[in-house]
Scaffold this motif. Structure first.
Motif, PDB file in Angstrom:
ATOM      1  N   THR A  55       8.625 -13.735  36.664  1.00  0.00           N
ATOM      2  CA  THR A  55       9.641 -13.333  37.634  1.00  0.00           C
ATOM      3  C   THR A  55      10.917 -13.015  36.862  1.00  0.00           C
ATOM      4  O   THR A  55      11.477 -13.894  36.198  1.00  0.00           O
ATOM      5  CB  THR A  55       9.916 -14.478  38.632  1.00  0.00           C
ATOM      6  OG1 THR A  55       8.681 -14.875  39.224  1.00  0.00           O
ATOM      7  CG2 THR A  55      10.887 -14.042  39.712  1.00  0.00           C
ATOM      8  N   VAL A  69       8.414  -8.845  39.767  1.00  0.00           N
ATOM      9  CA  VAL A  69       7.324  -9.774  39.457  1.00  0.00           C
ATOM     10  C   VAL A  69       6.200  -8.961  38.825  1.00  0.00           C
ATOM     11  O   VAL A  69       5.692  -8.021  39.441  1.00  0.00           O
ATOM     12  CB  VAL A  69       6.843 -10.496  40.743  1.00  0.00           C
ATOM     13  CG1 VAL A  69       5.778 -11.519  40.413  1.00  0.00           C
ATOM     14  CG2 VAL A  69       8.018 -11.148  41.473  1.00  0.00           C
ATOM     15  N   CYS A 134       2.257 -17.590  39.668  1.00  0.00           N
ATOM     16  CA  CYS A 134       3.664 -17.314  39.380  1.00  0.00           C
ATOM     17  C   CYS A 134       4.394 -18.648  39.323  1.00  0.00           C
ATOM     18  O   CYS A 134       3.849 -19.681  39.715  1.00  0.00           O
ATOM     19  CB  CYS A 134       4.277 -16.375  40.422  1.00  0.00           C
ATOM     20  SG  CYS A 134       4.363 -17.054  42.085  1.00  0.00           S
ATOM     21  N   GLU A 142       3.289 -23.906  37.897  1.00  0.00           N
ATOM     22  CA  GLU A 142       2.874 -22.599  38.401  1.00  0.00           C
ATOM     23  C   GLU A 142       2.192 -22.757  39.752  1.00  0.00           C
ATOM     24  O   GLU A 142       1.548 -23.772  40.015  1.00  0.00           O
ATOM     25  CB  GLU A 142       1.885 -21.925  37.437  1.00  0.00           C
ATOM     26  CG  GLU A 142       2.453 -21.575  36.084  1.00  0.00           C
ATOM     27  CD  GLU A 142       3.286 -20.307  36.080  1.00  0.00           C
ATOM     28  OE1 GLU A 142       2.828 -19.282  36.612  1.00  0.00           O
ATOM     29  OE2 GLU A 142       4.395 -20.351  35.520  1.00  0.00           O
TER      30      GLU A 142
END
Length: 164
Positions: A55, A69, A134, A142
């Motif tokens: 990000t 992203v 992400c 994550e």
């Protein structure tokens, strides 16, 4: 290992979105956060580096901040990201401004649960996976979720913003 709740995780729980949280040990000497996530998680979870997304906070020509992203192994095309967000041109955002606006520290910026919701573009390659990862809003944490959920929860547009 107990997993700390972050604004990103809380946003997923509140939206009742199926997700999994994965933790790994962050080396405080490392500033290659995406590469660290790939090294820690790709083999452990059986995913490829292209499924782990970073990000990045960018500043559009208007001065407004936005989020891009994209897969960790790729580089951001600032021109493509700006075009996708209707911003004309873009540059990487100032670190302090990015942290203050999102509420996250660099290396832990999540596209979800930001203090101020920013316009977001997700690289279109995400849609080719059933699951992507992400940041969960903290270095060493994550989130694994369906790319369609990521796009929906961030109100993102998708576009080809990554370059090899």
């Amino acid at each position: 290992m107990a997993v700390a709740s972050t604004p990103a995780i809380k946003a997923l729980v509140q939206a009742k979105v199926e997700h999994r949280v994965h933790a790994y040990t962050h080396d405080p000497r490392s500033d290659s956060y995406g590469a660290e996530a790939v090294a820690a998680l790709a083999e452990q979870l059986g995913v490829t580096a292209g499924q782990i997304f970073k990000t990045l906070v960018i500043e559009l020509g208007s001065g407004a901040l936005a989020v891009a992203v994209l897969p960790v192994p790729t580089k951001l095309s600032l021109k493509a990201a700006a075009a996708a967000l209707g911003g004309g041109k873009a540059a990487m955002a100032d670190k302090a401004k990015a942290e203050r606006t999102t509420g996250y520290v660099l290396g832990g910026v999540s596209p979800l649960g930001q203090k101020k919701r920013l316009p977001t573009v997700v690289d279109e390659s995400a849609l080719g996976w059933d699951r992507v990862l992400c940041s969960a809003g903290k270095r060493g944490l994550e989130i694994e979720l369906a790319p369609a959920d990521l796009v929906k929860l961030t109100s993102a547009v998708t576009a080809p913003i990554a370059q090899a």
